[in-house]
Design a protein around this motif. Structure first.
Motif, mmCIF file in Angstrom:
data_model
loop_
_atom_site.group_PDB
_atom_site.id
_atom_site.type_symbol
_atom_site.label_atom_id
_atom_site.label_comp_id
_atom_site.label_asym_id
_atom_site.label_seq_id
_atom_site.Cartn_x
_atom_site.Cartn_y
_atom_site.Cartn_z
ATOM 1 N N UNK A 51 0.877 -1.318 0.056
ATOM 2 C CA UNK A 51 0.124 0.025 -0.066
ATOM 3 C C UNK A 51 0.845 1.384 0.014
ATOM 4 N N UNK A 52 1.878 1.325 0.887
ATOM 5 C CA UNK A 52 2.777 2.596 0.823
ATOM 6 C C UNK A 52 3.505 2.664 -0.586
ATOM 7 N N UNK A 53 3.948 1.720 -1.302
ATOM 8 C CA UNK A 53 4.646 1.929 -2.517
ATOM 9 C C UNK A 53 3.681 2.302 -3.626
ATOM 10 N N UNK A 54 2.425 1.775 -3.465
ATOM 11 C CA UNK A 54 1.214 2.255 -4.355
ATOM 12 C C UNK A 54 0.835 3.779 -4.083
ATOM 13 N N UNK A 55 1.002 4.296 -2.727
ATOM 14 C CA UNK A 55 0.783 5.600 -2.488
ATOM 15 C C UNK A 55 1.861 6.483 -2.801
ATOM 16 N N UNK A 56 3.056 6.134 -2.918
ATOM 17 C CA UNK A 56 3.981 6.851 -3.546
ATOM 18 C C UNK A 56 3.913 7.130 -4.878
ATOM 19 N N UNK A 57 3.519 6.142 -5.482
ATOM 20 C CA UNK A 57 3.160 5.908 -7.143
ATOM 21 C C UNK A 57 2.059 6.973 -7.328
ATOM 22 N N UNK A 58 0.945 6.715 -6.526
ATOM 23 C CA UNK A 58 -0.140 7.637 -6.724
ATOM 24 C C UNK A 58 0.052 9.131 -6.474
ATOM 25 N N UNK A 59 1.007 9.512 -5.426
ATOM 26 C CA UNK A 59 1.383 10.871 -5.184
ATOM 27 C C UNK A 59 2.176 11.383 -6.571
ATOM 28 N N UNK A 60 3.132 10.733 -6.988
ATOM 29 C CA UNK A 60 3.752 11.209 -8.009
ATOM 30 C C UNK A 60 2.917 11.299 -9.304
ATOM 31 N N UNK A 61 2.066 10.438 -9.514
ATOM 32 C CA UNK A 61 0.911 10.314 -10.590
ATOM 33 C C UNK A 61 0.248 11.840 -10.609
ATOM 34 N N UNK A 62 -0.006 12.016 -9.145
ATOM 35 C CA UNK A 62 -1.093 13.241 -8.775
ATOM 36 C C UNK A 62 -0.320 14.438 -9.287
ATOM 37 N N UNK A 63 0.881 14.499 -8.826
ATOM 38 C CA UNK A 63 1.755 15.698 -9.003
ATOM 39 C C UNK A 63 2.167 15.998 -10.488
ATOM 40 N N UNK A 64 2.210 14.939 -11.361
ATOM 41 C CA UNK A 64 2.514 15.128 -12.595
ATOM 42 C C UNK A 64 1.406 15.449 -13.441
ATOM 43 N N UNK A 67 -0.233 19.401 -10.653
ATOM 44 C CA UNK A 67 0.592 20.587 -10.334
ATOM 45 C C UNK A 67 1.738 20.885 -11.573
ATOM 46 N N UNK A 68 2.349 19.870 -11.954
ATOM 47 C CA UNK A 68 3.338 19.970 -12.952
ATOM 48 C C UNK A 68 2.493 20.174 -14.307
ATOM 49 N N UNK A 69 1.685 19.552 -14.655
ATOM 50 C CA UNK A 69 0.749 20.224 -15.707
ATOM 51 C C UNK A 69 0.457 21.570 -15.885
ATOM 52 N N UNK A 70 -0.049 22.089 -14.696
ATOM 53 C CA UNK A 70 -0.374 23.341 -14.849
ATOM 54 C C UNK A 70 0.800 24.174 -14.615
ATOM 55 N N UNK A 71 1.717 24.091 -14.156
ATOM 56 C CA UNK A 71 2.869 24.960 -14.399
ATOM 57 C C UNK A 71 3.500 25.028 -15.833
ATOM 58 N N UNK A 75 3.271 28.624 -18.113
ATOM 59 C CA UNK A 75 4.714 29.221 -18.468
ATOM 60 C C UNK A 75 4.700 29.355 -19.902
ATOM 61 N N UNK A 76 4.021 28.349 -20.570
ATOM 62 C CA UNK A 76 3.875 28.542 -22.118
ATOM 63 C C UNK A 76 2.879 29.592 -22.686
ATOM 64 N N UNK A 77 1.837 29.825 -21.568
ATOM 65 C CA UNK A 77 0.625 30.739 -22.007
ATOM 66 C C UNK A 77 0.771 32.138 -21.634
ATOM 67 N N UNK A 78 1.381 32.644 -20.322
ATOM 68 C CA UNK A 78 1.465 33.543 -19.781
ATOM 69 C C UNK A 78 2.654 34.097 -19.388
ATOM 70 N N UNK A 79 2.857 35.551 -19.367
ATOM 71 C CA UNK A 79 4.035 36.149 -18.885
ATOM 72 C C UNK A 79 4.008 36.776 -17.561
ATOM 73 N N UNK A 128 6.544 20.504 -3.480
ATOM 74 C CA UNK A 128 6.287 21.869 -3.102
ATOM 75 C C UNK A 128 7.453 22.910 -3.638
ATOM 76 N N UNK A 129 8.751 22.257 -3.722
ATOM 77 C CA UNK A 129 9.828 23.108 -3.975
ATOM 78 C C UNK A 129 9.555 23.360 -5.740
ATOM 79 N N UNK A 130 8.854 22.649 -6.267
ATOM 80 C CA UNK A 130 8.760 22.895 -7.867
ATOM 81 C C UNK A 130 7.552 23.998 -7.916
ATOM 82 N N UNK A 131 6.825 24.107 -7.096
ATOM 83 C CA UNK A 131 5.770 25.120 -7.040
ATOM 84 C C UNK A 131 6.405 26.391 -6.621
ATOM 85 N N UNK A 132 7.266 26.398 -5.623
ATOM 86 C CA UNK A 132 8.070 27.675 -5.324
ATOM 87 C C UNK A 132 8.969 28.168 -6.396
ATOM 88 N N UNK A 133 9.746 27.251 -7.046
ATOM 89 C CA UNK A 133 10.500 27.718 -8.218
ATOM 90 C C UNK A 133 9.826 28.216 -9.240
#
Length: 202
Positions: A51-64, A67-71, A75-79, A128-133
């Motif tokens: 379960x823990x390993x699945x959760x880590x995969x799910x968390x990475x999947x969610x971030x991708x 958050x990452x898709x929005x960033x 960055x491609x659409x706004x200044x 969170x560091x990716x959002x900060x950056x």
């Protein structure tokens, strides 16, 4: 020869992510995960580990997927400052449109799991560091365009914006007061000379 997998891994991860997001790590049982993923428990363990390993995969999947898709899109659409404004606009609009008030899986994990799991805490810190950056790059772009004063430290401003987003996300679990969220944004946007939240297109 290993047998080929007979399930759609992306759909299974989507289902697991939704289950963890809706119920949290502790409350999402292996039985519930198996059912929503359409897999028996042995197949789940074979494909994803425990379960823990699945959760880590799910968390990475969610971030991708979120958050990452929005960033990348912003960055491609706004200044400059428009990236920051739109990031908050979209995040708040999506949060208020969620009848389950699930919040953000990454921030939920920071509160529920990270204090007791160093590996997951490190993963959350990375996300969170990716959002900060992203915020820091946006402020630097706004300064280059002479929108935001050059006297403002971009790194400090990014920390402030990240803290603001964390606060809004947590409050959003219990409140649907859009006016309160806008009130939190106004002084910060005024300091950074970012135009106020756009009321159009909501």
């Amino acid at each position: 020869m290993a047998r080929p997998r007979t399930f759609d891994e992306q759909k299974a991860l989507d289902a697991a992510t939704e289950e963890f997001w809706r119920h949290g790590y502790a409350a999402a049982s292996t039985r519930d995960l198996s059912e929503c993923m359409g897999m028996c428990a042995p197949s789940l363990y074979n494909a994803f580990g425990d379960k823990r390993a699945l959760f880590i995969r799910a968390l990475e999947h969610y971030a991708t997927q979120t958050t990452r898709a929005r960033i990348t899109r912003l960055e491609a659409s706004y200044d400059g400052g428009a990236r920051v404004r739109t990031y908050f606009e979209e995040a708040i609009a999506k949060m208020l449109a969620d009848p389950e008030r699930r919040g953000c899986l990454i921030i939920n994990t920071a509160l529920e799991v990270a204090p007791r799991d160093e590996e997951i805490a490190a993963a959350v810190a990375t996300y969170l560091g990716e959002v900060r950056a992203f915020f820091e790059r946006a402020i630097c772009a706004a300064q280059s365009a002479e929108e935001t004063p050059a006297t403002i430290d971009a790194a400090d401003a990014a920390e402030m914006l990240l803290g603001l987003m964390l606060g809004i996300r947590v409050l959003g679990r219990t409140s649907q007061d859009r006016a309160a969220f806008d009130a939190m944004l106004r002084p910060v946007f005024a300091l950074l000379q970012i135009p106020p939240t756009n009321q159009e297109g909501r």
